[in-house]
Design a protein around this motif. Structure first.
Motif, mmCIF file in Angstrom:
data_model
loop_
_atom_site.group_PDB
_atom_site.id
_atom_site.type_symbol
_atom_site.label_atom_id
_atom_site.label_comp_id
_atom_site.label_asym_id
_atom_site.label_seq_id
_atom_site.Cartn_x
_atom_site.Cartn_y
_atom_site.Cartn_z
ATOM 1 N N GLY A 166 0.848 -1.198 0.000
ATOM 2 C CA GLY A 166 0.000 0.000 0.000
ATOM 3 C C GLY A 166 0.877 1.240 0.000
ATOM 4 N N ASN A 167 0.323 2.355 0.438
ATOM 5 C CA ASN A 167 1.130 3.570 0.596
ATOM 6 C C ASN A 167 1.695 3.567 2.009
ATOM 7 N N SER A 168 2.785 2.840 2.236
ATOM 8 C CA SER A 168 3.263 2.728 3.608
ATOM 9 C C SER A 168 4.034 3.977 4.038
ATOM 10 N N LEU A 169 4.483 4.766 3.066
ATOM 11 C CA LEU A 169 5.244 5.992 3.373
ATOM 12 C C LEU A 169 4.471 7.219 2.912
ATOM 13 N N ASP A 170 4.617 8.326 3.631
ATOM 14 C CA ASP A 170 4.026 9.582 3.165
ATOM 15 C C ASP A 170 4.935 10.167 2.083
ATOM 16 N N ALA A 194 7.539 10.511 5.993
ATOM 17 C CA ALA A 194 7.090 9.967 7.285
ATOM 18 C C ALA A 194 6.790 8.483 7.133
ATOM 19 N N VAL A 195 7.293 7.650 8.056
ATOM 20 C CA VAL A 195 7.111 6.205 7.917
ATOM 21 C C VAL A 195 5.722 5.758 8.361
ATOM 22 N N SER A 196 4.981 6.649 8.963
ATOM 23 C CA SER A 196 3.582 6.369 9.252
ATOM 24 C C SER A 196 2.780 7.427 8.496
ATOM 25 N N THR A 232 -5.255 9.403 3.792
ATOM 26 C CA THR A 232 -5.076 8.401 4.856
ATOM 27 C C THR A 232 -5.937 7.175 4.552
ATOM 28 N N ARG A 233 -7.170 7.463 4.113
ATOM 29 C CA ARG A 233 -8.064 6.343 3.776
ATOM 30 C C ARG A 233 -7.510 5.568 2.582
ATOM 31 N N LEU A 234 -6.976 6.290 1.588
ATOM 32 C CA LEU A 234 -6.448 5.617 0.400
ATOM 33 C C LEU A 234 -5.272 4.704 0.754
ATOM 34 N N ALA A 235 -4.452 5.122 1.718
ATOM 35 C CA ALA A 235 -3.317 4.280 2.118
ATOM 36 C C ALA A 235 -3.825 2.939 2.628
ATOM 37 N N LEU A 236 -4.884 2.980 3.443
ATOM 38 C CA LEU A 236 -5.482 1.738 3.958
ATOM 39 C C LEU A 236 -6.106 0.936 2.821
ATOM 40 N N GLU A 237 -6.787 1.633 1.911
ATOM 41 C CA GLU A 237 -7.470 0.943 0.807
ATOM 42 C C GLU A 237 -6.469 0.243 -0.110
ATOM 43 N N LYS A 238 -5.325 0.890 -0.339
ATOM 44 C CA LYS A 238 -4.284 0.251 -1.175
ATOM 45 C C LYS A 238 -3.681 -0.940 -0.452
ATOM 46 N N LEU A 239 -3.505 -0.792 0.857
ATOM 47 C CA LEU A 239 -2.903 -1.873 1.644
ATOM 48 C C LEU A 239 -3.775 -3.127 1.589
ATOM 49 N N ILE A 240 -5.075 -2.975 1.886
ATOM 50 C CA ILE A 240 -5.926 -4.176 1.924
ATOM 51 C C ILE A 240 -6.074 -4.765 0.522
ATOM 52 N N LYS A 242 -0.563 -3.617 10.359
ATOM 53 C CA LYS A 242 0.897 -3.798 10.363
ATOM 54 C C LYS A 242 1.347 -4.876 11.352
ATOM 55 N N THR A 243 0.598 -5.079 12.428
ATOM 56 C CA THR A 243 1.008 -6.103 13.411
ATOM 57 C C THR A 243 0.176 -7.379 13.287
ATOM 58 N N LEU A 244 -0.598 -7.504 12.208
ATOM 59 C CA LEU A 244 -1.441 -8.699 12.066
ATOM 60 C C LEU A 244 -0.608 -9.983 12.108
ATOM 61 N N GLY A 245 0.542 -9.969 11.445
ATOM 62 C CA GLY A 245 1.376 -11.168 11.397
ATOM 63 C C GLY A 245 1.845 -11.581 12.782
ATOM 64 N N ALA A 246 2.360 -10.617 13.517
ATOM 65 C CA ALA A 246 2.863 -10.909 14.869
ATOM 66 C C ALA A 246 1.729 -11.380 15.763
ATOM 67 N N ARG A 247 0.579 -10.713 15.651
ATOM 68 C CA ARG A 247 -0.559 -11.103 16.483
ATOM 69 C C ARG A 247 -1.039 -12.505 16.114
ATOM 70 N N MET A 248 -1.136 -12.768 14.817
ATOM 71 C CA MET A 248 -1.669 -14.063 14.382
ATOM 72 C C MET A 248 -0.801 -15.230 14.855
ATOM 73 N N ARG A 249 0.515 -15.033 14.860
ATOM 74 C CA ARG A 249 1.378 -16.113 15.358
ATOM 75 C C ARG A 249 1.026 -16.454 16.799
#
Ligand code: PLP
Length: 379
Positions: A11-15, A20-22, A51-59, A243-250
């Motif tokens: 997605g758009n992980s960087l501004d 900015a990394v968030s 901000t919404r587009l960054a999430l939309e691209k990510l998913i 961003k932490t889905l992987g760590a949480r899922m484990r």
């Protein structure tokens, strides 16, 4: 790129403007245009927000789609997807979809002339038989709630392709970490991001993704027309959660394996419903269409056991509806999430009064096991 890296870098992980990394929270309802006419990238906050587009691209990247859309809730995402269809259109819908989805279908969409046939998605012959000339879509969940039954996405998608109907999968329980329906033939995926994607029980949000460019155009039009968009603050929270889905899922998986093992051996537990159990009728399908079995477990206490005493004795595990958060949540479907279904139908559907649904969190597994052990002793 491995999926856990994608979660963080897709997605758009960087501004773009600052590095900015968030992604910043762009709290703006409108954007300055540089001249009259033209086709500005940003114009009005309902139509689009960075901000919404960054999430939309990510998913969209995570589910393997061409476009993603963020909504004010999972229900809003589902409503928008159903709004692709028109009065007189017919849809096949899974028999154990989320209660709110069934309510939307039964109490709202039917008034607008959409027609539905409810079918058990494990019965492929029944799915095929339910398709009529005016059928335009098949909508279902896998795993289901609260019985954690699986439906074969590939096979149902094949039936859909034969009849030119859209396949829509609610992927809330599995998340793209464990299952990617578009890659198995589905056309649209929806999520209640309120659950695992947000992951911290602190935001209500919904997402939809498609791999069909025409559907994507239609969804963008509907999102702007219905106006049920996710705000920039909540978009940021969901992106942070993903961003932490992987760590949480484990951790979710590790804890769930230990709990399933404990419950299957406990004398007060009559049966455990979990697609990752080798004895589960869903096990084979789970290993073929999922990369992990998820962290939702249902179980039934032996008849005569005191469900109320068990639930009320729990000290770490919280009695609450919802699921997918870092904290373990437990509920009794017959009284809570599925309380509106008449008892007779509920029992026929396999949801007994002793059935308990557990959303396994990421607390230390020793504490969860000890809590279940002491509460079962009170049941
Ligand atoms: C919670 C849920 C929904 C509805 O989502 P909201 O964000 O509560 O509107 C839809 N489908 C499933 C499977 C859910 O668990």
């Amino acid at each position: 790129m491995k999926f856990e890296t994608q979660l963080i870098h897709c997605g758009n992980s960087l501004d773009q403007a600052t590095g900015a990394v968030s992604i910043p929270i762009y709290r703006a309802s409108t954007f300055k245009q540089t001249g009259l006419g033209g086709n500005p990238k940003w114009e009005y906050g309902r139509t689009g927000n960075p901000t919404r587009l960054a999430l939309e691209k990510l998913i969209s990247d995570l589910e393997g789609g061409v476009a993603g859309f963020a909504f004010a809730s999972g229900s809003a995402a589902i409503h928008t997807v159903f709004s692709l269809f028109s009065a007189g259109d017919h849809l096949v819908i899974g028999s154990d979809v989320y209660g709110g989805t069934f309510r939307l279908v039964d109490k709202v969409l039917k008034r607008f002339g959409l027609e539905f046939t409810v079918v058990n998605m494990q019965d492929l012959a029944a799915v095929r038989a339910a398709i009529k000339d005016k059928t335009v879509g098949i909508y279902f969940e896998t795993p289901t709630n609260p019985l954690l039954e699986l439906a074969d996405i590939k096979q149902i998608a094949q039936i859909g392709k034969e009849h030119g109907v859209k396949i829509i999968v609610d992927n809330t329980f599995a998340t793209p970490y464990n299952q990617q329906p578009l890659r198995l033939g589905a056309d649209i995926v929806v999520h209640s991001a309120t659950k695992y994607l947000g992951g911290h029980s602190d935001v209500v949000a919904g997402l939809a993704v498609t791999n069909d460019a025409t559907v994507a155009e239609d969804l963008a039009f509907l999102q702007n027309s219905l106006g049920n968009v996710l705000g920039p603050d909540d978009s940021w929270l969901v992106q942070r959660g993903i961003k932490t889905l992987g760590a949480r899922m484990r951790l979710h998986h590790e804890n769930t394996a230990a709990i399933v093992d404990f419950l299957t051996q406990h004398p007060k537990v009559k049966r455990v419903l979990y697609p990752g159990l080798k004895t589960s009728p869903n096990y084979w399908l789970a290993t073929t269409q999922m990369t992990g079995f998820g962290a939702m477990v249902s179980f039934e206490l032996v008849s005569g056991a005191d469900v109320k005493a068990f639930i009320e004795s729990l000290e770490v595990i919280t009695l609450a509806e919802s699921l997918g958060g870092i904290e373990s949540l437990i509920e009794v479907p017959a009284i809570m999430t599925h309380g509106s279904i008449p008892r007779k139908i509920r029992l026929t559907n396999g949801i007994s009064d002793e059935l308990i649904r557990l959303s396994v969190g990421i607390e230390a597994k020793e504490d969860l096991l000890a809590d279940l052990k002491q509460a079962l002793a009170h049941s």
